[in-house]
Design a protein around this motif. Structure first.
Motif: not given
Length: 531
Positions: A40-42, A93-96, A98-106, A134-140
């Protein structure tokens, strides 16, 4: 299609950053032909349109592996390019989550919604994006690697430790100096980032240069603070991340790359040197045709440019045409450009001039003059790799951004350097003084620093007339044994760069090492389908 390993890439909106990242993603998929990797490329803004076209260049029509790469815009277009870049970090960081929770992303640009993939195991982010904390706060647990696509001598000087040739922590130094002198922190940062005291610099990968030689153009007040902000973000990034990916090659930058590896390895971090990142040539005529068609489609004058190249080859012969481009952002002094083009028209040297910069100003009078000459062609966005690969193309007049520098040598095309800012004067010095694959236009320099006498003994004046004289002299040199030697040197590098992607080549070896260390082979117990 089953996805088991998920890589996420964050890019700033500059084409010199996005294009090699897309090429890198495609190389990963190519490396595992029966790939279960998803990427996935943002990106931000309208650059997603060109990015989608660029992605299509790497896959033959109907190749389902293209679906393993999805490009998602996470931020709307902004007329201020720097605000767009600085806003990209927060958007990623705002979109991440959704990827971490394995959800759909638009995608914000297309409105397309993508199906869930497994949570990422690897994040690759441009070092200009302040995302690590920011990413490590979501997914360490995720591995974060920096992506640094610029000239590696320049980035090492900007980000490396002082004891190894870097400038150290300029942000911290500026605060201390501001307190001592009463100057603003930004003024001190500007001075520390762009000194012009005449100190002789010893930077890995460069010949000895005075500090002011790396400021080839008059300083732009609009850039005050911008470079310092980039420096502070990337300085902290490379120290907080788990390692780096440098999309370069030891063929061009061995000393700088060795310096990066020595430093990062001493910190227990990995550095992966994977390049050059160019279009994939697997010998397939179908893929070659698809690549050309998609690059033409991104240009405002694709078919016209190809016809012009064929005409130049027929009427003027091989290596007769000069391609001119200053990239997608920076722009030189107007009168210098007109003086340079006047010489080409007077000398009947065929040329293609790409003017993609938002700061470009092309007077109607110049457009008419070029059209009436029949010797030149102007384009807002040119298919650069197609032009460089054409037999008619002899030289590339370039600002020497890293992409252009590498792409030209990958096609064996020598350069005429016209550096403007950032890492461009580093590449100009390397190609003219170290690699001997081109000339440098000294009279194209401007500003207080740019017009000081250089270490090599040259004293530029920067006048239009001096630039005309120098251009005439260089055109003559291009036709002599010296010009032929520079072309042969460029062609020798071309062969070596191509070999980097052989099965046992540097780029393939490093890419395999990256994947083995970070994306283990599929765990077949968990499968996600992408529809």
């Amino acid at each position: 299609m089953t996805i088991n390993g998920h890589i996420v890439m964050f890019s700033v909106s500059g084409w010199g950053h996005v294009r090699p990242l897309v090429a890198f993603a495609c190389r990963i998929i190519q490396q595992r032909p029966a790939s279960d990797i998803g990427i996935t490329i943002f990106v931000s803004g309208n650059i997603i349109d060109k990015t989608d076209i660029e992605l299509a260049r790497y896959f033959a029509p109907g190749d389902e592996s293209k679906g393993h790469i999805r490009i998602i815009s996470v931020q709307a277009e902004n007329s201020d390019p720097f605000e767009l870049i600085f806003g990209t970090a927060g958007a990623c960081v705002h979109f991440y989550p959704s990827l971490y929770r394995e959800e759909r992303v638009t995608c914000l640009s297309s409105g397309k919604t993508f199906e869930p993939w497994p949570k990422p195991t690897l994040v690759i982010s441009d070092v200009f994006l302040d995302v690590v904390s920011g990413i490590r706060a979501i997914d360490n647990a995720v591995t974060i690697l920096g992506w640094s696509p610029g000239n590696n001598s320049a980035t090492f000087r900007m980000l490396g430790p002082e004891e190894l040739g870097g400038t150290g922590n300029i942000g911290a130094k500026a605060i201390v100096e501001a307190e001592k002198t009463g100057k603003s922190v930004q003024d001190v940062e500007n001075y520390l980032n762009f000194p012009e005291e005449g100190d002789l610099l010893e930077i890995p990968g460069l010949p000895p240069l005075y500090d002011f030689e790396l400021i080839p153009q008059k300083k732009n007040p609009a850039m005050d603070g911008v470079h310092g902000r980039f420096t502070k973000i990337s300085y902290n990034f490379v120290r907080a991340a788990d390692g780096l990916i440098l999309p370069s090659t030891r063929i061009l930058e061995i000393e700088a790359l060795d310096a990066w590896k020595k430093w990062q390895n001493s910190l227990g971090k990995e550095v992966y040197v994977i390049g050059p990142l160019l279009s994939i040539n697997d010998g397939s005529k179908v893929l070659e045709k698809s690549s050309k068609e998609n690059e033409r489609a991104a240009s405002d004058k694709g078919p016209e440019i190809e016809a012009f190249l064929d005409k130049a080859l027929q009427e003027h012969g091989e290596h007769s045409l000069i391609y001119i481009s200053f990239g997608s952002f920076f722009w030189p002094k107007h009168s210098h450009i007109w003086a340079f083009l006047d010489v080409l028209i007077e000398q009947r040297v065929p040329f293609i001039f790409a003017h993609a910069s938002p700061h470009a100003v092309i007077p109607d009078q110049l457009v008419q003059k070029v059209q009436e000459s029949g010797i030149g062609l102007l384009s807002k966005w040119a298919p650069q790799q197609l032009i460089l690969a054409h037999k008619a193309t002899g030289w590339f007049v370039s600002h020497c951004g890293q992409n252009s520098f590498v792409e030209s040598l990958a096609e064996g095309v020598p350069l005429l350097a016209w550096p403007l800012f950032a890492d461009q004067p580093y590449n100009a010095a390397i190609l003219s003084l170290r690699l001997n694959v081109g000339y440098q236009l000294m009279e194209a320099r401007t500003g207080t620093a740019g017009l000081k006498a250089l270490k090599r003994g040259i004293q530029p004046t920067g006048t239009d007339e001096a630039l005309r004289r120098e251009t005439l002299e260089i055109i003559e040199k291009m036709r002599t044994a010296d010009g032929k030697l520079k072309r042969q040197n460029a062609q020798n590098l071309q062969a070596q760069m191509k070999a980097a992607w052989d099965e046992d080549g540097e780029a393939v070896t490093e890419l395999k090492r990256l994947l083995e260390n970070n994306i283990p082979r599929a765990n077949q117990n968990i499968q996600f389908s992408s529809r």
